[in-house]
Design a protein around this motif. Structure first.
Motif, PDB file in Angstrom:
ATOM      1  N   VAL A 307       0.822  -1.209   0.000  1.00  0.00           N
ATOM      2  CA  VAL A 307       0.000   0.000   0.000  1.00  0.00           C
ATOM      3  C   VAL A 307       0.856   1.258   0.000  1.00  0.00           C
ATOM      4  CG1 VAL A 307      -1.675   1.324   1.356  1.00  0.00           C
ATOM      5  CG2 VAL A 307      -1.976  -1.149   1.065  1.00  0.00           C
ATOM      6  N   ALA A 308       1.947   1.261   0.714  1.00  0.00           N
ATOM      7  CA  ALA A 308       2.771   2.467   0.835  1.00  0.00           C
ATOM      8  C   ALA A 308       3.537   2.791  -0.436  1.00  0.00           C
ATOM      9  CB  ALA A 308       3.743   2.322   2.007  1.00  0.00           C
ATOM     10  N   THR A 309       3.977   1.765  -1.170  1.00  0.00           N
ATOM     11  CA  THR A 309       4.864   1.991  -2.311  1.00  0.00           C
ATOM     12  C   THR A 309       4.278   1.590  -3.658  1.00  0.00           C
ATOM     13  OG1 THR A 309       5.905  -0.194  -2.144  1.00  0.00           O
ATOM     14  CG2 THR A 309       6.842   1.592  -0.803  1.00  0.00           C
ATOM     15  N   GLY A 310       3.268   0.743  -3.650  1.00  0.00           N
ATOM     16  CA  GLY A 310       2.733   0.220  -4.900  1.00  0.00           C
ATOM     17  C   GLY A 310       3.517  -0.953  -5.459  1.00  0.00           C
ATOM     18  N   ALA A 311       4.574  -1.381  -4.767  1.00  0.00           N
ATOM     19  CA  ALA A 311       5.379  -2.509  -5.240  1.00  0.00           C
ATOM     20  C   ALA A 311       4.535  -3.772  -5.305  1.00  0.00           C
ATOM     21  CB  ALA A 311       6.568  -2.725  -4.315  1.00  0.00           C
ATOM     22  N   ARG A 312       4.784  -4.601  -6.331  1.00  0.00           N
ATOM     23  CA  ARG A 312       3.986  -5.791  -6.556  1.00  0.00           C
ATOM     24  C   ARG A 312       4.830  -7.063  -6.501  1.00  0.00           C
ATOM     25  NH1 ARG A 312      -0.131  -4.222 -11.574  1.00  0.00           N
ATOM     26  NH2 ARG A 312      -0.689  -2.147 -10.803  1.00  0.00           N
ATOM     27  N   SER A 313       4.200  -8.122  -6.043  1.00  0.00           N
ATOM     28  CA  SER A 313       4.787  -9.454  -6.106  1.00  0.00           C
ATOM     29  C   SER A 313       3.651 -10.423  -6.380  1.00  0.00           C
ATOM     30  CB  SER A 313       5.515  -9.803  -4.801  1.00  0.00           C
ATOM     31  OG  SER A 313       4.659  -9.642  -3.682  1.00  0.00           O
ATOM     32  N   THR A 314       3.980 -11.635  -6.795  1.00  0.00           N
ATOM     33  CA  THR A 314       2.937 -12.572  -7.200  1.00  0.00           C
ATOM     34  C   THR A 314       3.086 -13.917  -6.518  1.00  0.00           C
ATOM     35  OG1 THR A 314       4.215 -13.299  -9.128  1.00  0.00           O
ATOM     36  CG2 THR A 314       2.669 -11.484  -9.457  1.00  0.00           C
ATOM     37  N   VAL A 315       1.953 -14.601  -6.373  1.00  0.00           N
ATOM     38  CA  VAL A 315       1.902 -15.953  -5.835  1.00  0.00           C
ATOM     39  C   VAL A 315       1.099 -16.801  -6.810  1.00  0.00           C
ATOM     40  CG1 VAL A 315       1.257 -17.413  -3.891  1.00  0.00           C
ATOM     41  CG2 VAL A 315       1.921 -15.038  -3.488  1.00  0.00           C
ATOM     42  N   ALA A 316       1.734 -17.770  -7.438  1.00  0.00           N
ATOM     43  CA  ALA A 316       1.024 -18.661  -8.356  1.00  0.00           C
ATOM     44  C   ALA A 316       0.069 -19.545  -7.561  1.00  0.00           C
ATOM     45  CB  ALA A 316       2.020 -19.523  -9.123  1.00  0.00           C
ATOM     46  N   THR A 317      -1.110 -19.821  -8.131  1.00  0.00           N
ATOM     47  CA  THR A 317      -2.134 -20.514  -7.346  1.00  0.00           C
ATOM     48  C   THR A 317      -2.478 -21.914  -7.812  1.00  0.00           C
ATOM     49  OG1 THR A 317      -3.964 -19.641  -8.652  1.00  0.00           O
ATOM     50  CG2 THR A 317      -3.211 -18.308  -6.798  1.00  0.00           C
ATOM     51  N   GLY A 318      -2.001 -22.371  -8.949  1.00  0.00           N
ATOM     52  CA  GLY A 318      -2.387 -23.713  -9.350  1.00  0.00           C
ATOM     53  C   GLY A 318      -1.954 -24.031 -10.761  1.00  0.00           C
ATOM     54  N   ALA A 319      -2.532 -25.077 -11.311  1.00  0.00           N
ATOM     55  CA  ALA A 319      -2.125 -25.576 -12.613  1.00  0.00           C
ATOM     56  C   ALA A 319      -2.573 -24.657 -13.735  1.00  0.00           C
ATOM     57  CB  ALA A 319      -2.715 -26.971 -12.822  1.00  0.00           C
ATOM     58  N   ALA A 320      -1.873 -24.725 -14.840  1.00  0.00           N
ATOM     59  CA  ALA A 320      -2.244 -23.965 -16.023  1.00  0.00           C
ATOM     60  C   ALA A 320      -3.655 -24.328 -16.464  1.00  0.00           C
ATOM     61  CB  ALA A 320      -1.256 -24.235 -17.150  1.00  0.00           C
ATOM     62  N   GLY A 321      -4.417 -23.331 -16.897  1.00  0.00           N
ATOM     63  CA  GLY A 321      -5.799 -23.530 -17.278  1.00  0.00           C
ATOM     64  C   GLY A 321      -6.781 -23.232 -16.163  1.00  0.00           C
ATOM     65  N   HIS A 322      -6.275 -23.137 -14.937  1.00  0.00           N
ATOM     66  CA  HIS A 322      -7.108 -22.843 -13.771  1.00  0.00           C
ATOM     67  C   HIS A 322      -7.213 -21.324 -13.662  1.00  0.00           C
ATOM     68  CE1 HIS A 322      -8.363 -25.229 -10.048  1.00  0.00           C
ATOM     69  NE2 HIS A 322      -8.882 -24.032  -9.876  1.00  0.00           N
ATOM     70  N   ASP A 323      -8.041 -20.709 -14.532  1.00  0.00           N
ATOM     71  CA  ASP A 323      -7.936 -19.257 -14.693  1.00  0.00           C
ATOM     72  C   ASP A 323      -9.283 -18.546 -14.744  1.00  0.00           C
ATOM     73  OD1 ASP A 323      -8.720 -20.241 -17.116  1.00  0.00           O
ATOM     74  OD2 ASP A 323      -7.308 -19.079 -18.302  1.00  0.00           O
ATOM     75  N   GLU A 324     -10.196 -18.908 -13.850  1.00  0.00           N
ATOM     76  CA  GLU A 324     -11.435 -18.162 -13.693  1.00  0.00           C
ATOM     77  C   GLU A 324     -11.508 -17.633 -12.264  1.00  0.00           C
ATOM     78  OE1 GLU A 324     -13.807 -16.977 -15.493  1.00  0.00           O
ATOM     79  OE2 GLU A 324     -13.035 -17.789 -17.372  1.00  0.00           O
ATOM     80  N   PRO A 325     -10.626 -16.685 -11.903  1.00  0.00           N
ATOM     81  CA  PRO A 325     -10.591 -16.205 -10.525  1.00  0.00           C
ATOM     82  C   PRO A 325     -11.879 -15.504 -10.139  1.00  0.00           C
ATOM     83  CG  PRO A 325      -9.295 -14.778 -11.947  1.00  0.00           C
ATOM     84  CD  PRO A 325      -9.673 -15.969 -12.766  1.00  0.00           C
ATOM     85  N   GLY A 326     -12.275 -15.678  -8.887  1.00  0.00           N
ATOM     86  CA  GLY A 326     -13.451 -15.010  -8.360  1.00  0.00           C
ATOM     87  C   GLY A 326     -13.094 -14.176  -7.151  1.00  0.00           C
ATOM     88  N   GLY A 327     -13.856 -14.342  -6.050  1.00  0.00           N
ATOM     89  CA  GLY A 327     -13.672 -13.505  -4.881  1.00  0.00           C
ATOM     90  C   GLY A 327     -12.567 -13.981  -3.959  1.00  0.00           C
ATOM     91  N   LEU A 328     -12.132 -13.073  -3.074  1.00  0.00           N
ATOM     92  CA  LEU A 328     -11.078 -13.335  -2.094  1.00  0.00           C
ATOM     93  C   LEU A 328     -11.357 -12.495  -0.862  1.00  0.00           C
ATOM     94  CD1 LEU A 328      -7.257 -13.534  -2.690  1.00  0.00           C
ATOM     95  CD2 LEU A 328      -8.130 -11.914  -1.018  1.00  0.00           C
ATOM     96  N   HIS A 329     -11.258 -13.114   0.332  1.00  0.00           N
ATOM     97  CA  HIS A 329     -11.467 -12.406   1.597  1.00  0.00           C
ATOM     98  C   HIS A 329     -10.487 -12.915   2.643  1.00  0.00           C
ATOM     99  CE1 HIS A 329     -15.294 -10.239   0.824  1.00  0.00           C
ATOM    100  NE2 HIS A 329     -15.499 -11.231  -0.034  1.00  0.00           N
ATOM    101  N   ARG A 330     -10.230 -12.066   3.648  1.00  0.00           N
ATOM    102  CA  ARG A 330      -9.358 -12.440   4.757  1.00  0.00           C
ATOM    103  C   ARG A 330     -10.176 -12.712   6.006  1.00  0.00           C
ATOM    104  NH1 ARG A 330      -7.674  -9.507   8.872  1.00  0.00           N
ATOM    105  NH2 ARG A 330      -8.167  -7.505   7.889  1.00  0.00           N
ATOM    106  N   ALA A 331      -9.678 -13.641   6.831  1.00  0.00           N
ATOM    107  CA  ALA A 331     -10.271 -13.863   8.143  1.00  0.00           C
ATOM    108  C   ALA A 331     -10.085 -12.616   8.989  1.00  0.00           C
ATOM    109  CB  ALA A 331      -9.631 -15.069   8.823  1.00  0.00           C
ATOM    110  N   LYS A 332     -11.032 -12.329   9.852  1.00  0.00           N
ATOM    111  CA  LYS A 332     -10.963 -11.108  10.654  1.00  0.00           C
ATOM    112  C   LYS A 332      -9.779 -11.101  11.618  1.00  0.00           C
ATOM    113  CE  LYS A 332     -14.697  -8.874   9.251  1.00  0.00           C
ATOM    114  NZ  LYS A 332     -14.994  -9.706   8.072  1.00  0.00           N
ATOM    115  N   ALA A 333      -9.413 -12.267  12.147  1.00  0.00           N
ATOM    116  CA  ALA A 333      -8.417 -12.306  13.216  1.00  0.00           C
ATOM    117  C   ALA A 333      -7.057 -12.846  12.784  1.00  0.00           C
ATOM    118  CB  ALA A 333      -8.947 -13.136  14.380  1.00  0.00           C
ATOM    119  N   ALA A 334      -6.853 -13.084  11.487  1.00  0.00           N
ATOM    120  CA  ALA A 334      -5.580 -13.674  11.056  1.00  0.00           C
ATOM    121  C   ALA A 334      -5.328 -13.358   9.591  1.00  0.00           C
ATOM    122  CB  ALA A 334      -5.608 -15.189  11.264  1.00  0.00           C
ATOM    123  N   ASP A 335      -4.056 -13.445   9.200  1.00  0.00           N
ATOM    124  CA  ASP A 335      -3.699 -13.277   7.793  1.00  0.00           C
ATOM    125  C   ASP A 335      -3.881 -14.599   7.057  1.00  0.00           C
ATOM    126  OD1 ASP A 335      -3.103 -10.583   7.204  1.00  0.00           O
ATOM    127  OD2 ASP A 335      -1.259 -10.735   8.387  1.00  0.00           O
TER     128      ASP A 335
END
Length: 359
Positions: A307-335
């Motif tokens: 948030v402070a700098t705008g710097a980006r990094s990425t985390v791959a999430t699965g196999a190729a072709g798995h590419d219909e991303p939807g929603g994402l949320h965080r737990a209230k009490a943990a990362d």
């Protein structure tokens, strides 16, 4: 299931996920990857190499990324649209479609290895795009832009589900706003508020709104230009709101806007997000995680934006072709974050997954 129309039918990720709408839309974007429930996928940089590594890939518009490292676990196969952990990250609740084609809300253990349990399915739910959990763990809230009294009036509604008994009830004041993405926050008075994207019921302008979780009068946090079709939202502890808009850029990429004291400004651009766009802040508000598509690898990935700098990094999430991303949320009490991939291939009898991302 009642067929929603209007803005909901334009949603690429949702059209791919909801079987009754996919044929009418002729959407070609559905993926064909398979993910076994309970399988842990290692977090990697954008190169896709194995091993539990730091999410340290470089990102455009911000320079090198941070040093956070994540593990990703596939919890259960599902045709899912959005997901959220409960406050303690013991369970993940998600919206989606069951085997019979009914829209609903479901639950799976955050430990993985089990099947999803139905919480509620069928009318009045029609197109449950967004879901968010209360801080006390007693309720989840659902944004359904297709819910209405008739198929010709899909102005939408917000619903609350009591998790102790599964009872579903509309949130008074949430009707007619075509709510999409939402989050639950505590207001200055200590009461929980729903912050959600949608459209003003009077003038039809897109915007971000707030509504007491117990019901009441919705108020606009921001509406109108530059917002076009906002979906996912995330709220910082200080009150700033981040909202993802998949139609705000002429190049087809998503733009994330930051709303500070009612002023809307671009925060990040060039993101290939799904719908509803998944984004969530880390618990310390230091970084924004956005669920996107990696067009090179042909798979979903999580982009971390400092948030402070705008710097980006990425985390791959699965196999190729798995590419219909939807929603994402965080737990209230943990990362700990929950997210979904909504792809469905009826011919191959394959479908997406609900995932857990943790440090």
């Amino acid at each position: 299931m009642t067929e929603a129309s209007g803005d909901f039918r334009r949603s690429a990720g949702v059209l791919c996920a909801v079987a009754s709408l996919a044929a009418a839309a002729g959407n070609p974007g559905c993926s064909r990857a398979k993910e076994a429930p309970g399988q842990t996928v290692t977090a990697t940089s954008a190169s896709g190499t194995g091993g539990a590594t730091a999410a340290s890939g470089t990102g455009g518009g911000g320079g090198a990324g941070g040093e956070a490292s994540y593990a990703i676990t596939s919890l259960a196969p599902a045709i899912a649209l959005d997901a959220t952990p409960d406050a303690s990250a013991a369970y993940v609740y998600f919206t989606g479609v069951d085997a019979g084609g009914k829209a609903g809300v479901f639950r799976v253990s955050a430990r993985g290895g089990g099947s999803a349990a139905e919480i509620v399915a069928g009318p009045p739910l029609v197109a449950p795009l967004g879901i968010a959990a209360s801080a006390d763990g007693g309720r989840v809230f659902v944004a359904d832009p297709g819910a209405a009294s008739s198929a010709l009036d899909d102005a939408g509604a917000l619903f609350a589900i009591d998790l102790s008994g599964g009872a579903l009830a509309p949130v008074r004041g949430g009707e007619g706003l075509r709510a999409r993405g939402l989050e639950v926050v505590r207001g200055a008075d200590g009461e929980e508020q729903l912050v959600f994207s949608g459209r003003d019921r009077e003038d039809g302008q897109p915007g971000v709104f707030a509504l007491p979780s117990r019901g009441g009068e919705a108020s606009a946090i921001a509406k109108g230009s530059p917002l076009v079709d906002p979906s996912g939202v995330a709220v910082a502890g200080g009150g700033d709101v981040f909202v993802c808009d998949t139609l705000a850029s002429p190049d087809g990429a998503a733009t994330i806007f930051r709303i500070e004291d009612g002023f809307v400004s671009p925060f990040a651009t060039g993101l290939r997000a799904g719908y509803p766009c998944g984004l969530a802040l880390t618990r310390d508000d230091a970084a924004l995680l956005v669920l996107t598509r990696d067009p090179t690898r042909g798979a979903a990935e999580v982009v971390r934006i400092e948030v402070a700098t705008g710097a980006r990094s990425t985390v791959a999430t699965g196999a190729a072709g798995h590419d219909e991303p939807g929603g994402l949320h965080r737990a209230k009490a943990a990362d700990v974050f929950a997210f979904v991939d909504a792809f469905v291939d009826h011919g191959a009898q394959e479908q997406g997954s609900v995932f857990l991302l943790s440090q």
